[in-house]
Write an enzyme that holds these catalytic residues in place. Structure first.
Site, PDB file in Angstrom:
ATOM      1  N   CYS A  94     -29.434 -45.992  57.074  1.00 47.56           N
ATOM      2  CA  CYS A  94     -29.246 -47.332  56.533  1.00 47.56           C
ATOM      3  C   CYS A  94     -28.573 -48.242  57.570  1.00 47.56           C
ATOM      4  O   CYS A  94     -29.213 -48.629  58.534  1.00 47.56           O
ATOM      5  CB  CYS A  94     -28.469 -47.275  55.219  1.00 47.56           C
ATOM      6  SG  CYS A  94     -28.614 -48.805  54.256  1.00 47.56           S
TER       7      CYS A  94
ATOM      8  N   HIS B 144     -31.514 -43.828  51.821  1.00 53.23           N
ATOM      9  CA  HIS B 144     -30.362 -42.939  51.677  1.00 53.23           C
ATOM     10  C   HIS B 144     -30.808 -41.567  51.181  1.00 53.23           C
ATOM     11  O   HIS B 144     -30.777 -41.293  49.974  1.00 53.23           O
ATOM     12  CB  HIS B 144     -29.334 -43.535  50.710  1.00 53.23           C
ATOM     13  CG  HIS B 144     -28.494 -44.604  51.313  1.00 53.23           C
ATOM     14  ND1 HIS B 144     -27.409 -44.331  52.116  1.00 53.23           N
ATOM     15  CD2 HIS B 144     -28.597 -45.952  51.249  1.00 53.23           C
ATOM     16  CE1 HIS B 144     -26.848 -45.471  52.509  1.00 53.23           C
ATOM     17  NE2 HIS B 144     -27.558 -46.463  52.007  1.00 53.23           N
TER      18      HIS B 144
ATOM     19  N   GLU C  18     -29.159 -39.015  51.362  1.00 56.44           N
ATOM     20  CA  GLU C  18     -27.948 -38.325  50.894  1.00 56.44           C
ATOM     21  C   GLU C  18     -27.486 -38.817  49.531  1.00 56.44           C
ATOM     22  O   GLU C  18     -26.451 -38.347  49.017  1.00 56.44           O
ATOM     23  CB  GLU C  18     -26.835 -38.475  51.938  1.00 56.44           C
ATOM     24  CG  GLU C  18     -26.065 -39.777  51.915  1.00 56.44           C
ATOM     25  CD  GLU C  18     -26.757 -40.962  52.565  1.00 56.44           C
ATOM     26  OE1 GLU C  18     -26.032 -41.866  53.022  1.00 56.44           O
ATOM     27  OE2 GLU C  18     -28.014 -41.017  52.592  1.00 56.44           O
TER      28      GLU C  18
END
Length: 254
Positions: free
Chosen positions: A130, A230, A232
């Site tokens: 990001c 993202h 994660e």
């Protein structure tokens, strides 16, 4: 902004554990406590994925670095740059034109950009997530779209604390296509800015349906990959995060 990369040097030996420097600003100025909590959780998920891949992670807070950029990279085999707040437009030669920017911290920008330059000079693999991908583009001389507009497929809240799902298309022959062995992914996304002018030496390797750049990679043999999404995020498939991190660690071990 001029290109930060001037020279190459030998990478550290990787005979033992793979050591990854993880950098990010988990407490950007002026942002909500909810967003700070989310950033801490995302950082923890990245660290857990690195450990699952057999690597050791060392975290450095970009807004309050322990020492100079060159020192923190000593004995590291790779650099991972986390997501977070917006970069100061001055980093890419622009004045602030959007009133939606948040968490601007020039000290954090300078530190992370210097880390990218030093990592490239040492031929260390780099993974940006990001904001991390946006900084990679800036470090290569590119710039950003300061505001992609409200109501897009890319975010669900003004501070990007609410993630949304959408599909990205991967470029055949790219590192990401090799990692995922797919032409498309459904990803978790939360951003209101995007890559504008592409940095020198980078190629676009994933895009959204509206044309927004979703991933970039280095043109040359250096392993430099940035993803705008993202992987994660807690609601994202853990397997997708693990595959990306495994590809990164494999490059760091080479």
């Amino acid at each position: 902004m001029s290109n930060l990369f001037n020279s190459a040097s030998d990478r550290p030996s990787c005979g033992g554990a793979v050591n990854i420097l993880v950098v990010g600003s988990l407490t950007p100025p002026g942002v909500s406590d909810d967003l700070k909590s989310i950033l801490v959780g995302l950082s923890a998920n990245v660290t857990a994925a690195l450990h699952r891949a057999g690597a050791q992670a060392r975290f450095v807070e970009a807004s309050n670095p322990e020492r100079d950029a060159s020192a923190v990279l000593a004995d590291m085999h790779g650099l991972l740059i986390l997501g977070g707040a917006d970069a100061d437009p001055a980093c890419y030669g622009q004045k602030a034109e959007a009133d939606t920017m948040y968490g601007i911290n020039p000290a954090a920008d300078d530190f992370e950009l210097q880390l990218i330059g030093d990592a490239r000079a040492q031929a260390l693999p780099i993974l940006g997530i990001c904001r991390g991908m946006q900084l990679l583009n800036i470090a290569h001389g590119g710039d950003l779209i300061q505001e992609i507009g409200p109501g897009t497929m890319h975010n669900g809240a003004s501070d990007n604390a609410l993630m949304v799902c959408h599909e990205v298309s991967l470029e055949p022959g790219s590192r990401l296509a090799a990692i995922y062995e797919e032409r498309a992914l459904t990803i978790r996304s939360g951003h209101h800015q995007a890559v504008g002018r592409l940095g020198e030496g980078l190629v676009v390797t994933a895009s959204a349906a509206d044309g927004i750049v979703e991933a970039v990679e280095s043109r040359d043999a250096a392993w430099v990959v940035g993803v705008q999404w993202h992987p994660e995020d807690p609601a994202a498939p853990v397997r997708d995060l693990d595959r990306l991190v495994a590809g990164f660690i494999q490059a760091c071990s080479s």
